[in-house]
Design a protein around this motif. Structure first.
Motif, PDB file in Angstrom:
ATOM      1  N   GLU A   1       0.814  -1.217   0.000  1.00 53.14           N
ATOM      2  CA  GLU A   1       0.000   0.000   0.000  1.00 53.14           C
ATOM      3  C   GLU A   1       0.848   1.267   0.000  1.00 53.14           C
ATOM      4  N   ASN A   2       2.154   1.156   0.329  1.00 49.79           N
ATOM      5  CA  ASN A   2       2.958   2.360   0.530  1.00 49.79           C
ATOM      6  C   ASN A   2       4.235   2.457  -0.296  1.00 49.79           C
ATOM      7  N   ILE A   3       4.672   1.372  -0.924  1.00 53.75           N
ATOM      8  CA  ILE A   3       5.888   1.448  -1.736  1.00 53.75           C
ATOM      9  C   ILE A   3       5.708   2.513  -2.815  1.00 53.75           C
ATOM     10  N   ASP A   4       6.767   3.252  -3.109  1.00 59.27           N
ATOM     11  CA  ASP A   4       6.621   4.411  -3.987  1.00 59.27           C
ATOM     12  C   ASP A   4       7.905   4.641  -4.774  1.00 59.27           C
ATOM     13  N   THR A   5       7.808   5.462  -5.805  1.00 59.53           N
ATOM     14  CA  THR A   5       8.949   5.873  -6.616  1.00 59.53           C
ATOM     15  C   THR A   5       8.922   7.390  -6.753  1.00 59.53           C
ATOM     16  N   PRO A   6      10.030   8.088  -6.491  1.00 60.21           N
ATOM     17  CA  PRO A   6      11.326   7.554  -6.083  1.00 60.21           C
ATOM     18  C   PRO A   6      11.268   6.950  -4.684  1.00 60.21           C
ATOM     19  N   ILE A   7      12.173   6.026  -4.418  1.00 64.19           N
ATOM     20  CA  ILE A   7      12.118   5.218  -3.204  1.00 64.19           C
ATOM     21  C   ILE A   7      12.238   6.057  -1.940  1.00 64.19           C
ATOM     22  N   VAL A   8      12.818   7.259  -2.031  1.00 66.48           N
ATOM     23  CA  VAL A   8      12.939   8.117  -0.858  1.00 66.48           C
ATOM     24  C   VAL A   8      11.567   8.425  -0.258  1.00 66.48           C
ATOM     25  N   ARG A   9      10.528   8.452  -1.082  1.00 70.73           N
ATOM     26  CA  ARG A   9       9.182   8.704  -0.562  1.00 70.73           C
ATOM     27  C   ARG A   9       8.755   7.587   0.383  1.00 70.73           C
ATOM     28  N   PHE A  10       9.108   6.367   0.037  1.00 69.43           N
ATOM     29  CA  PHE A  10       8.787   5.223   0.890  1.00 69.43           C
ATOM     30  C   PHE A  10       9.658   5.236   2.151  1.00 69.43           C
ATOM     31  N   TYR A  11      10.951   5.486   1.977  1.00 66.12           N
ATOM     32  CA  TYR A  11      11.842   5.531   3.140  1.00 66.12           C
ATOM     33  C   TYR A  11      11.371   6.558   4.159  1.00 66.12           C
ATOM     34  N   SER A  12      10.848   7.675   3.676  1.00 73.25           N
ATOM     35  CA  SER A  12      10.434   8.741   4.594  1.00 73.25           C
ATOM     36  C   SER A  12       9.265   8.309   5.478  1.00 73.25           C
ATOM     37  N   LYS A  13       8.546   7.278   5.068  1.00 75.71           N
ATOM     38  CA  LYS A  13       7.407   6.793   5.851  1.00 75.71           C
ATOM     39  C   LYS A  13       7.827   5.819   6.952  1.00 75.71           C
ATOM     40  N   ILE A  14       8.975   5.167   6.781  1.00 77.31           N
ATOM     41  CA  ILE A  14       9.341   4.101   7.718  1.00 77.31           C
ATOM     42  C   ILE A  14      10.653   4.355   8.463  1.00 77.31           C
ATOM     43  N   PHE A  15      11.445   5.332   8.004  1.00 76.14           N
ATOM     44  CA  PHE A  15      12.676   5.723   8.687  1.00 76.14           C
ATOM     45  C   PHE A  15      12.611   7.208   9.034  1.00 76.14           C
TER      46      PHE A  15
ATOM     47  N   ILE B   1      -0.914  -1.545 -19.239  1.00 77.61           N
ATOM     48  CA  ILE B   1      -1.576  -2.649 -18.557  1.00 77.61           C
ATOM     49  C   ILE B   1      -0.833  -2.876 -17.247  1.00 77.61           C
ATOM     50  N   LEU B   2      -1.576  -3.039 -16.157  1.00 77.20           N
ATOM     51  CA  LEU B   2      -0.977  -3.212 -14.843  1.00 77.20           C
ATOM     52  C   LEU B   2      -1.159  -4.642 -14.347  1.00 77.20           C
ATOM     53  N   PHE B   3      -0.086  -5.200 -13.807  1.00 76.43           N
ATOM     54  CA  PHE B   3      -0.066  -6.548 -13.240  1.00 76.43           C
ATOM     55  C   PHE B   3      -0.271  -6.450 -11.732  1.00 76.43           C
ATOM     56  N   SER B   4      -1.284  -7.141 -11.211  1.00 76.56           N
ATOM     57  CA  SER B   4      -1.667  -6.969  -9.804  1.00 76.56           C
ATOM     58  C   SER B   4      -0.879  -7.845  -8.840  1.00 76.56           C
ATOM     59  N   GLY B   5       0.012  -8.705  -9.352  1.00 74.04           N
ATOM     60  CA  GLY B   5       0.757  -9.603  -8.476  1.00 74.04           C
ATOM     61  C   GLY B   5       2.121  -9.097  -8.082  1.00 74.04           C
ATOM     62  N   GLY B   6       2.362  -7.803  -8.246  1.00 71.52           N
ATOM     63  CA  GLY B   6       3.687  -7.269  -8.001  1.00 71.52           C
ATOM     64  C   GLY B   6       3.816  -6.446  -6.747  1.00 71.52           C
ATOM     65  N   GLN B   7       4.383  -5.236  -6.900  1.00 67.97           N
ATOM     66  CA  GLN B   7       4.756  -4.419  -5.746  1.00 67.97           C
ATOM     67  C   GLN B   7       3.575  -3.734  -5.067  1.00 67.97           C
ATOM     68  N   GLN B   8       2.561  -3.357  -5.831  1.00 66.67           N
ATOM     69  CA  GLN B   8       1.462  -2.602  -5.244  1.00 66.67           C
ATOM     70  C   GLN B   8       0.153  -3.386  -5.265  1.00 66.67           C
ATOM     71  N   SER B   9      -0.722  -3.025  -4.361  1.00 67.58           N
ATOM     72  CA  SER B   9      -1.973  -3.757  -4.173  1.00 67.58           C
ATOM     73  C   SER B   9      -2.948  -3.519  -5.324  1.00 67.58           C
ATOM     74  N   PRO B  10      -3.790  -4.510  -5.613  1.00 70.39           N
ATOM     75  CA  PRO B  10      -4.806  -4.329  -6.658  1.00 70.39           C
ATOM     76  C   PRO B  10      -5.707  -3.136  -6.397  1.00 70.39           C
ATOM     77  N   LYS B  11      -5.997  -2.866  -5.124  1.00 67.72           N
ATOM     78  CA  LYS B  11      -6.878  -1.749  -4.786  1.00 67.72           C
ATOM     79  C   LYS B  11      -6.304  -0.426  -5.306  1.00 67.72           C
ATOM     80  N   LEU B  12      -5.010  -0.215  -5.111  1.00 68.99           N
ATOM     81  CA  LEU B  12      -4.382   1.006  -5.607  1.00 68.99           C
ATOM     82  C   LEU B  12      -4.367   1.042  -7.129  1.00 68.99           C
ATOM     83  N   LEU B  13      -4.048  -0.101  -7.730  1.00 66.09           N
ATOM     84  CA  LEU B  13      -3.936  -0.138  -9.193  1.00 66.09           C
ATOM     85  C   LEU B  13      -5.270   0.137  -9.872  1.00 66.09           C
ATOM     86  N   LYS B  14      -6.343  -0.376  -9.305  1.00 69.39           N
ATOM     87  CA  LYS B  14      -7.656  -0.236  -9.940  1.00 69.39           C
ATOM     88  C   LYS B  14      -8.145   1.204  -9.927  1.00 69.39           C
TER      89      LYS B  14
END
Length: 212
Positions: free
Chosen positions: A44-58, A180-193
């Protein structure tokens, strides 16, 4: 099929590395005394650039981003034996190659690492080019993708982007190409949809979508 060129994302799309990415992240969080995160939180939170994600957990006022990225990379590499291709992706790469489609990788992951894994999985010959990055401070996917398309004559109306994140969709939109988005990867289907692009659970589903 109307497409002549395919732009692939790498992490989570071609390779199934989300469990390893999560394990590496949690190892680093534990090392610095932070609570670990769940797979659901990660997707639900992984992001690009990755610093956005790091800022949420560090606490980035205490930790250098490059240090985090370098240490994470070492942990990821130690766990790399667990990484496999996503089911069905190699068949799709072969099918596109047989149809003489140009295929490239456009990724925020390091070029040298993508090349290493592509060789390991014997898929490097399917790609005309690998557009990864050299470090955490890099040009956006949009900038690199647009320049490549212009230099190599990729026609937007005949180019398809296959990814697994909202950022991939946004990149495709900025490049004026279909996605086309693949739902089995880094982000949740809910976000992709929420993007409005086709979301497929398997590569068989993607093949069906393209044949329709």
């Amino acid at each position: 099929m109307k497409y002549k060129s395919i732009i692939w994302d790498w992490n989570g799309t071609i390779i199934n590395d989300t469990p390893v990415a999560l394990e590496a992240t949690n190892s680093l969080l534990q090392r610095f005394g932070y609570p670990i995160i769940s797979l659901e939180y990660y997707r639900e939170n992984i992001d690009t650039p990755i610093v956005r994600f790091y800022s949420k957990i560090f606490d980035l006022s205490k930790h250098d981003v490059k240090m985090i990225d370098d240490e994470w990379g070492l942990l990821y590499d130690r766990l790399s034996d667990k990484i496999e291709l996503n089911a069905g992706v190699k068949d799709m790469l072969r099918s596109f190659a047989d149809s003489r489609l140009d295929q490239i990788i456009l990724s925020a992951f390091k070029t040298i690492e993508i090349t290493k894994y592509a060789h390991r999985f014997s898929i490097e010959h399917y790609f005309k080019d690998i557009l990864g990055t050299e470090n955490i401070v890099m040009e956006s996917k949009t900038v690199r993708g647009r320049r490549y398309m212009q230099e190599h004559g990729f026609v937007p109306e005949k180019t398809l982007y296959i990814g697994d994140t909202v950022h991939d969709y946004e990149t495709a939109r900025n490049l004026d190409i279909d996605c086309i988005l693949f739902s089995g990867g880094q982000q949740s289907p809910k976000l992709l949809k929420q993007c409005g692009a086709p979301v497929c659970d398997t590569f068989d589903d993607i093949a069906h979508q393209l044949s329709g």
